[in-house]
Write an enzyme that holds these catalytic residues in place. Structure first.
Site, PDB file in Angstrom:
ATOM      1  N   CYS A   7       0.844  -1.203   0.000  1.00  0.00           N
ATOM      2  CA  CYS A   7       0.000   0.000   0.000  1.00  0.00           C
ATOM      3  C   CYS A   7       0.877   1.251   0.000  1.00  0.00           C
ATOM      4  CB  CYS A   7      -0.921   0.025   1.217  1.00  0.00           C
ATOM      5  SG  CYS A   7      -2.399  -1.007   1.073  1.00  0.00           S
ATOM      6  N   ASP A  30      10.746  -6.560  -8.318  1.00  0.00           N
ATOM      7  CA  ASP A  30      10.938  -7.196  -7.019  1.00  0.00           C
ATOM      8  C   ASP A  30      12.309  -6.816  -6.470  1.00  0.00           C
ATOM      9  OD1 ASP A  30       9.491  -9.925  -5.569  1.00  0.00           O
ATOM     10  OD2 ASP A  30      11.544  -9.380  -4.989  1.00  0.00           O
ATOM     11  N   HIS A  46      -6.314  -2.534  -1.137  1.00  0.00           N
ATOM     12  CA  HIS A  46      -5.743  -3.556  -0.265  1.00  0.00           C
ATOM     13  C   HIS A  46      -6.673  -4.765  -0.184  1.00  0.00           C
ATOM     14  CE1 HIS A  46      -3.158  -5.198   2.920  1.00  0.00           C
ATOM     15  NE2 HIS A  46      -4.298  -5.699   3.376  1.00  0.00           N
ATOM     16  N   ASN A  86       1.123 -16.201  -4.391  1.00  0.00           N
ATOM     17  CA  ASN A  86       1.150 -16.989  -3.166  1.00  0.00           C
ATOM     18  C   ASN A  86       0.021 -16.512  -2.265  1.00  0.00           C
ATOM     19  OD1 ASN A  86       3.515 -18.491  -3.823  1.00  0.00           O
ATOM     20  ND2 ASN A  86       4.767 -16.718  -3.282  1.00  0.00           N
ATOM     21  N   GLY A  92       3.758 -19.667   1.400  1.00  0.00           N
ATOM     22  CA  GLY A  92       4.914 -18.823   1.683  1.00  0.00           C
ATOM     23  C   GLY A  92       4.667 -17.346   1.426  1.00  0.00           C
ATOM     24  N   HIS A  97      -0.693  -8.435   0.879  1.00  0.00           N
ATOM     25  CA  HIS A  97      -1.426  -7.574  -0.066  1.00  0.00           C
ATOM     26  C   HIS A  97      -1.382  -8.342  -1.387  1.00  0.00           C
ATOM     27  CE1 HIS A  97      -2.274  -3.283  -1.748  1.00  0.00           C
ATOM     28  NE2 HIS A  97      -2.281  -4.113  -2.792  1.00  0.00           N
ATOM     29  N   HIS A  99      -0.754  -9.913  -4.687  1.00  0.00           N
ATOM     30  CA  HIS A  99       0.228  -9.542  -5.705  1.00  0.00           C
ATOM     31  C   HIS A  99       0.510 -10.731  -6.602  1.00  0.00           C
ATOM     32  CE1 HIS A  99       2.500 -11.006  -2.179  1.00  0.00           C
ATOM     33  NE2 HIS A  99       3.381 -11.485  -3.047  1.00  0.00           N
TER      34      HIS A  99
HETATM   35  P1  AMP Z   1       5.408 -13.359  -1.487  1.00  0.00           P
HETATM   36  O1  AMP Z   1       6.387 -14.287  -0.851  1.00  0.00           O
HETATM   37  O2  AMP Z   1       4.633 -13.975  -2.602  1.00  0.00           O
HETATM   38  O3  AMP Z   1       4.531 -12.667  -0.461  1.00  0.00           O
HETATM   39  O4  AMP Z   1       6.293 -12.260  -2.212  1.00  0.00           O
HETATM   40  C1  AMP Z   1       6.595 -11.012  -1.688  1.00  0.00           C
HETATM   41  C2  AMP Z   1       7.648 -10.441  -2.612  1.00  0.00           C
HETATM   42  O5  AMP Z   1       7.725  -9.056  -2.379  1.00  0.00           O
HETATM   43  C3  AMP Z   1       9.042 -11.022  -2.423  1.00  0.00           C
HETATM   44  O6  AMP Z   1       9.496 -11.577  -3.649  1.00  0.00           O
HETATM   45  C4  AMP Z   1       9.876  -9.814  -1.989  1.00  0.00           C
HETATM   46  O7  AMP Z   1      11.185  -9.841  -2.511  1.00  0.00           O
HETATM   47  C5  AMP Z   1       9.061  -8.660  -2.529  1.00  0.00           C
HETATM   48  N1  AMP Z   1       9.214  -7.407  -1.818  1.00  0.00           N
HETATM   49  C6  AMP Z   1       9.075  -7.215  -0.480  1.00  0.00           C
HETATM   50  N2  AMP Z   1       9.264  -5.917  -0.177  1.00  0.00           N
HETATM   51  C7  AMP Z   1       9.516  -5.279  -1.357  1.00  0.00           C
HETATM   52  C8  AMP Z   1       9.791  -3.933  -1.715  1.00  0.00           C
HETATM   53  N3  AMP Z   1       9.846  -2.947  -0.789  1.00  0.00           N
HETATM   54  N4  AMP Z   1      10.001  -3.625  -3.023  1.00  0.00           N
HETATM   55  C9  AMP Z   1       9.960  -4.613  -3.948  1.00  0.00           C
HETATM   56  N5  AMP Z   1       9.687  -5.906  -3.683  1.00  0.00           N
HETATM   57  C10 AMP Z   1       9.477  -6.235  -2.395  1.00  0.00           C
HETATM   58 ZN    ZN Z   2      -1.860  -3.207   1.195  1.00  0.00          ZN
END
Ligand code: AMP
Ligand code: ZN
Length: 113
Positions: A7, A30, A46, A86, A92, A97, A99
């Site tokens: 967010c 990422d 959200h 995920n 995992g 949020h 994605h």
């Molecule tokens: P998940 O495990 O599916 O919840 O993936 C979350 C993803 O968000 C991971 O691949 C992280 O590397 C990525 N992530 C977390 N914080 C950030 C951020 N500030 N900017 C870019 N990617 C992020």
């Molecule tokens: Zn959010």
């Protein structure tokens, strides 16, 4: 959501390497890429995860996929790409949020789809 990192990225409150945004969707690279191209696509709204998509919010997921198709073209992923979401602890999920991970730029194996 006050404590949600995605967010905050959507609102421009913390920096991200954004590659696309429109009224409903934001996409950014990422921070810990797992493929040569690894982009996160989120709805601005959200929603916790894919487990929380309802009839009322399903259009937001569709908007994410329209963005994915555009980004795949702009990132030149003509050879193909993979989209993963995920949902929940067993998958995992680390950021609560909704994605989608857009992964490409490499020939992917057959493990986990
Ligand atoms: P998940 O495990 O599916 O919840 O993936 C979350 C993803 O968000 C991971 O691949 C992280 O590397 C990525 N992530 C977390 N914080 C950030 C951020 N500030 N900017 C870019 N990617 C992020
Ligand atoms: Zn959010």
């Amino acid at each position: 959501m006050a404590d949600c990192v995605f967010c905050k990225i959507a609102a421009g409150e913390i920096p991200a390497d954004k590659v696309y945004e429109d009224g409903g969707v934001v996409a950014f690279r990422d921070i810990s890429p797992q493929a040569p191209t690894h982009i996160i696509i989120i709805p601005r709204a959200h929603i916790e995860s894919a487990a929380d998509i309802s009839e009322d919010s399903a259009h937001l997921a569709a908007e994410c996929f329209a963005a994915i198709a555009r980004i795949a073209k702009s990132e030149r992923l003509e050879g193909g790409f993979r989209v993963i979401t995920n949902a929940g602890a067993d998958a995992g999920q680390t950021v609560g949020h909704l994605h989608f991970h857009l992964l490409g730029g490499v020939k992917m194996g057959e493990g986990l789809i």
